[in-house]
Design a protein around this motif. Sequence first.
Motif, PDB file in Angstrom:
ATOM      1  N   LEU A  13     -10.069   2.044   3.303  1.00 41.29           N
ATOM      2  CA  LEU A  13     -10.094   1.168   2.129  1.00 41.29           C
ATOM      3  C   LEU A  13      -8.788   1.321   1.388  1.00 41.29           C
ATOM      4  O   LEU A  13      -8.275   2.440   1.223  1.00 41.29           O
ATOM      5  CB  LEU A  13     -11.281   1.531   1.226  1.00 41.29           C
ATOM      6  CG  LEU A  13     -11.550   0.623   0.027  1.00 41.29           C
ATOM      7  CD1 LEU A  13     -13.055   0.539  -0.244  1.00 41.29           C
ATOM      8  CD2 LEU A  13     -10.803   1.054  -1.204  1.00 41.29           C
ATOM      9  N   SER A  38     -15.668   1.539  -3.717  1.00 45.10           N
ATOM     10  CA  SER A  38     -14.566   2.220  -4.401  1.00 45.10           C
ATOM     11  C   SER A  38     -14.396   1.657  -5.799  1.00 45.10           C
ATOM     12  O   SER A  38     -14.649   0.466  -6.042  1.00 45.10           O
ATOM     13  CB  SER A  38     -13.271   2.041  -3.614  1.00 45.10           C
ATOM     14  OG  SER A  38     -12.174   2.639  -4.311  1.00 45.10           O
ATOM     15  N   ARG A  47     -13.883   6.858  -4.067  1.00 48.56           N
ATOM     16  CA  ARG A  47     -14.669   6.138  -3.070  1.00 48.56           C
ATOM     17  C   ARG A  47     -15.909   6.967  -2.814  1.00 48.56           C
ATOM     18  O   ARG A  47     -15.821   8.069  -2.269  1.00 48.56           O
ATOM     19  CB  ARG A  47     -13.895   5.930  -1.780  1.00 48.56           C
ATOM     20  CG  ARG A  47     -14.633   5.005  -0.825  1.00 48.56           C
ATOM     21  CD  ARG A  47     -13.884   4.758   0.445  1.00 48.56           C
ATOM     22  NE  ARG A  47     -14.591   3.781   1.262  1.00 48.56           N
ATOM     23  CZ  ARG A  47     -14.303   3.521   2.510  1.00 48.56           C
ATOM     24  NH1 ARG A  47     -13.313   4.169   3.117  1.00 48.56           N
ATOM     25  NH2 ARG A  47     -14.994   2.619   3.186  1.00 48.56           N
ATOM     26  N   CYS A 105      -8.217  -5.361  -3.123  1.00 50.17           N
ATOM     27  CA  CYS A 105      -8.799  -4.331  -2.286  1.00 50.17           C
ATOM     28  C   CYS A 105      -8.861  -4.859  -0.855  1.00 50.17           C
ATOM     29  O   CYS A 105      -9.071  -6.066  -0.626  1.00 50.17           O
ATOM     30  CB  CYS A 105     -10.200  -3.987  -2.789  1.00 50.17           C
ATOM     31  SG  CYS A 105     -11.114  -2.840  -1.758  1.00 50.17           S
ATOM     32  N   SER A 162     -10.113  -3.589   3.374  1.00 49.04           N
ATOM     33  CA  SER A 162     -10.720  -2.569   4.211  1.00 49.04           C
ATOM     34  C   SER A 162     -10.397  -2.860   5.670  1.00 49.04           C
ATOM     35  O   SER A 162     -10.046  -3.991   6.037  1.00 49.04           O
ATOM     36  CB  SER A 162     -12.229  -2.485   3.989  1.00 49.04           C
ATOM     37  OG  SER A 162     -12.907  -3.634   4.477  1.00 49.04           O
TER      38      SER A 162
END
Lengths: 114, 114
Positions: A32, A75, A69, A92, A94
């Motif tokens: 992440l 998170s 996280r 963000c 991932s």
Amino acid sequence: GAGVSQSPSNKVTEKGKDVELRCDPISGHTALYWYRQSLGQGLEFLIYFQGNSAPDKSGLPSDRFSAERTGGSVSTLTIQRTQQEDSAVYLCASSWGLAGNEQFFGPGTRLTVL
Amino acid sequence: GESVGLHLPTLSVQEGDNSIINCAYSNSASDYFIWYKQESGKGPQFIIDIRSNMDKRQGQRVTVLLNKTVKHLSLQIAATQPGDSAVYFCAENMDTGTASKLTFGTGTRLQVTL
């Protein structure tokens, strides 16, 4: 959900207040990332989590910025004592976590500090 | 090219023509490169990637060329469509030890005219 989600989508705060931004990664993704994007600029790396390893915090601009996280999934990026220069879109992403794997981005949180 | 503040370099292309977006990267040790497309109000979306052991890779209507000698990356879009209008970012993986920690360029805005 099918993709990365972030909340809130927009946040307006006053200078000096603390804010928390949330990211829900794609289920099963072990990596992440948080980035910051100022108006008309590219993405600036902030912090990176990979599995249970210690996060890479090398991009955090000051000690007012922190991220957690929990449980290897959700998170939270926290900015304390916000300043006007913190105004930006916080993105963000991932990924599966292997080197070179595609990062999937969320829609971002637009933070405005008055 | 480089952007200055709000003024992203802009490429205007007529619908149906081919587009070429260029990017200069900074680290000769980078071994993985990605092109992302970002539409207004959305997070970046993966387009195509290439590893440093290749100099060309083709996708659907897109081709990425890598010239390691001059540290140059380009994205070619064939038969450009109005839906291709967006900001395009190149990104490089500069930290091979921790996987997918990307450094982004400042972006190029592609405007497709009818």
